[in-house]
Design a protein around this motif. Structure first.
Motif, PDB file in Angstrom:
ATOM      1  N   PHE A   1       0.827  -1.204   0.000  1.00  0.00           N
ATOM      2  CA  PHE A   1       0.000   0.000   0.000  1.00  0.00           C
ATOM      3  C   PHE A   1       0.864   1.257   0.000  1.00  0.00           C
ATOM      4  N   LEU A   2       1.921   1.263   0.773  1.00  0.00           N
ATOM      5  CA  LEU A   2       2.788   2.440   0.816  1.00  0.00           C
ATOM      6  C   LEU A   2       3.439   2.695  -0.545  1.00  0.00           C
ATOM      7  N   LYS A   3       3.815   1.640  -1.246  1.00  0.00           N
ATOM      8  CA  LYS A   3       4.361   1.793  -2.602  1.00  0.00           C
ATOM      9  C   LYS A   3       3.289   2.363  -3.535  1.00  0.00           C
ATOM     10  N   ALA A   4       2.069   1.860  -3.428  1.00  0.00           N
ATOM     11  CA  ALA A   4       0.980   2.339  -4.288  1.00  0.00           C
ATOM     12  C   ALA A   4       0.666   3.805  -4.021  1.00  0.00           C
ATOM     13  N   LEU A   5       0.870   4.259  -2.800  1.00  0.00           N
ATOM     14  CA  LEU A   5       0.561   5.638  -2.420  1.00  0.00           C
ATOM     15  C   LEU A   5       1.704   6.615  -2.698  1.00  0.00           C
ATOM     16  N   THR A   6       2.813   6.127  -3.211  1.00  0.00           N
ATOM     17  CA  THR A   6       3.953   6.994  -3.505  1.00  0.00           C
ATOM     18  C   THR A   6       3.583   8.002  -4.586  1.00  0.00           C
ATOM     19  N   GLY A   7       3.708   9.276  -4.267  1.00  0.00           N
ATOM     20  CA  GLY A   7       3.469  10.325  -5.246  1.00  0.00           C
ATOM     21  C   GLY A   7       2.011  10.678  -5.489  1.00  0.00           C
ATOM     22  N   ILE A   8       1.087  10.090  -4.729  1.00  0.00           N
ATOM     23  CA  ILE A   8      -0.327  10.444  -4.881  1.00  0.00           C
ATOM     24  C   ILE A   8      -0.920  10.767  -3.516  1.00  0.00           C
ATOM     25  N   ASP A   9      -2.054  11.438  -3.524  1.00  0.00           N
ATOM     26  CA  ASP A   9      -2.687  11.821  -2.261  1.00  0.00           C
ATOM     27  C   ASP A   9      -3.496  10.687  -1.650  1.00  0.00           C
ATOM     28  N   VAL A  10      -4.349  10.064  -2.463  1.00  0.00           N
ATOM     29  CA  VAL A  10      -5.193   8.967  -1.978  1.00  0.00           C
ATOM     30  C   VAL A  10      -5.407   7.946  -3.083  1.00  0.00           C
ATOM     31  N   LEU A  11      -5.780   6.735  -2.672  1.00  0.00           N
ATOM     32  CA  LEU A  11      -6.286   5.730  -3.598  1.00  0.00           C
ATOM     33  C   LEU A  11      -7.800   5.808  -3.543  1.00  0.00           C
ATOM     34  N   LEU A  12      -8.447   5.744  -4.689  1.00  0.00           N
ATOM     35  CA  LEU A  12      -9.906   5.697  -4.749  1.00  0.00           C
ATOM     36  C   LEU A  12     -10.269   4.290  -5.201  1.00  0.00           C
ATOM     37  N   THR A  13     -11.014   3.566  -4.367  1.00  0.00           N
ATOM     38  CA  THR A  13     -11.385   2.185  -4.656  1.00  0.00           C
ATOM     39  C   THR A  13     -12.874   1.982  -4.378  1.00  0.00           C
TER      40      THR A  13
ATOM     41  N   LEU B   1     -30.063   0.322  -5.273  1.00  0.00           N
ATOM     42  CA  LEU B   1     -29.340   0.130  -4.009  1.00  0.00           C
ATOM     43  C   LEU B   1     -28.069   0.971  -4.003  1.00  0.00           C
ATOM     44  N   PRO B   2     -27.654   1.470  -2.830  1.00  0.00           N
ATOM     45  CA  PRO B   2     -26.515   2.388  -2.764  1.00  0.00           C
ATOM     46  C   PRO B   2     -25.182   1.729  -3.121  1.00  0.00           C
ATOM     47  N   ILE B   3     -24.315   2.530  -3.731  1.00  0.00           N
ATOM     48  CA  ILE B   3     -22.947   2.141  -4.066  1.00  0.00           C
ATOM     49  C   ILE B   3     -22.030   3.135  -3.365  1.00  0.00           C
ATOM     50  N   ASN B   4     -20.935   2.645  -2.794  1.00  0.00           N
ATOM     51  CA  ASN B   4     -19.988   3.495  -2.075  1.00  0.00           C
ATOM     52  C   ASN B   4     -18.602   3.417  -2.684  1.00  0.00           C
ATOM     53  N   LEU B   5     -17.843   4.487  -2.508  1.00  0.00           N
ATOM     54  CA  LEU B   5     -16.429   4.493  -2.856  1.00  0.00           C
ATOM     55  C   LEU B   5     -15.633   4.559  -1.562  1.00  0.00           C
ATOM     56  N   GLN B   6     -14.345   4.268  -1.662  1.00  0.00           N
ATOM     57  CA  GLN B   6     -13.460   4.318  -0.495  1.00  0.00           C
ATOM     58  C   GLN B   6     -12.220   5.122  -0.867  1.00  0.00           C
ATOM     59  N   LEU B   7     -11.858   6.058  -0.024  1.00  0.00           N
ATOM     60  CA  LEU B   7     -10.613   6.804  -0.169  1.00  0.00           C
ATOM     61  C   LEU B   7      -9.626   6.252   0.840  1.00  0.00           C
ATOM     62  N   ILE B   8      -8.412   5.942   0.402  1.00  0.00           N
ATOM     63  CA  ILE B   8      -7.376   5.390   1.279  1.00  0.00           C
ATOM     64  C   ILE B   8      -6.174   6.320   1.214  1.00  0.00           C
ATOM     65  N   GLY B   9      -5.684   6.739   2.395  1.00  0.00           N
ATOM     66  CA  GLY B   9      -4.577   7.679   2.439  1.00  0.00           C
ATOM     67  C   GLY B   9      -3.315   7.123   3.066  1.00  0.00           C
ATOM     68  N   ARG B  10      -2.311   7.964   3.085  1.00  0.00           N
ATOM     69  CA  ARG B  10      -1.016   7.602   3.679  1.00  0.00           C
ATOM     70  C   ARG B  10      -1.116   7.598   5.203  1.00  0.00           C
ATOM     71  N   PRO B  11      -0.173   6.939   5.857  1.00  0.00           N
ATOM     72  CA  PRO B  11      -0.220   6.885   7.325  1.00  0.00           C
ATOM     73  C   PRO B  11      -0.301   8.278   7.950  1.00  0.00           C
TER      74      PRO B  11
END
Length: 148
Positions: free
Chosen positions: A49-61, A109-119
């Motif tokens: 996850f930390l590698k994926a977050l390199t150079g970006i603010d958040v992951l949107l999943t 039915l509702p659909i949700n997104l998830q934002l994932i950030g750095r530590p």
């Protein structure tokens, strides 16, 4: 997780829902060797996850692998066990995340997104979530409820 609930679970099992009680009880039988392997895997997952977050603010999943089931769905229990699968990685890694509405399925039915950030960067995750809410109205809409 079981160890945090063990005393209460033994004294007050009625305070837990059937599904939660079953998942916690399964933790009673996890051997130490399996726990240690899981901790090593957790470390590898965090590194990924930390590698994926390199150079970006958040992951949107996606927040869930399926839309929310209806309360009268015949497969409600089986589906409810799968609802948190996409949240599990952030629970394991401790990374800040935010789940929020982003639409509705064809069946309403509702659909949700998830934002994932750095530590320790909750402020960025919440700020992007807030900006999204300012520019959309999904958080104000509700599914149509019908009683069968």
């Amino acid at each position: 997780m079981f160890s945090a609930h063990e005393q209460w679970l033994d004294k007050h099992p009625e305070d837990y829902g059937t599904d939660v009680k079953m998942m916690l009880e399964n933790g009673r039988y996890v051997p130490a060797s399996a726990y240690l392997r899981a901790q090593r895997a957790r470390h590898l997952l965090t590194d990924d996850f930390l590698k994926a977050l390199t150079g970006i603010d958040v992951l949107l999943t996606p927040a869930m692998p399926l839309t929310a089931p209806r309360a009268d769905d015949d497969e409600l229990y089986e589906k409810s066990l799968r609802l948190t699968h996409f949240a599990a990685p952030t629970n394991l890694t401790g990374l800040p995340s935010l789940s929020m509405p982003c639409g509705f399925s064809a069946s309403g039915l509702p659909i949700n997104l998830q934002l994932i950030g750095r530590p320790f960067d909750e402020a960025t995750v919440l700020g992007i979530g807030y900006a999204y809410e300012l520019n959309t109205d999904w958080h104000k809409k509700h599914p149509e409820l019908s009683i069968k």
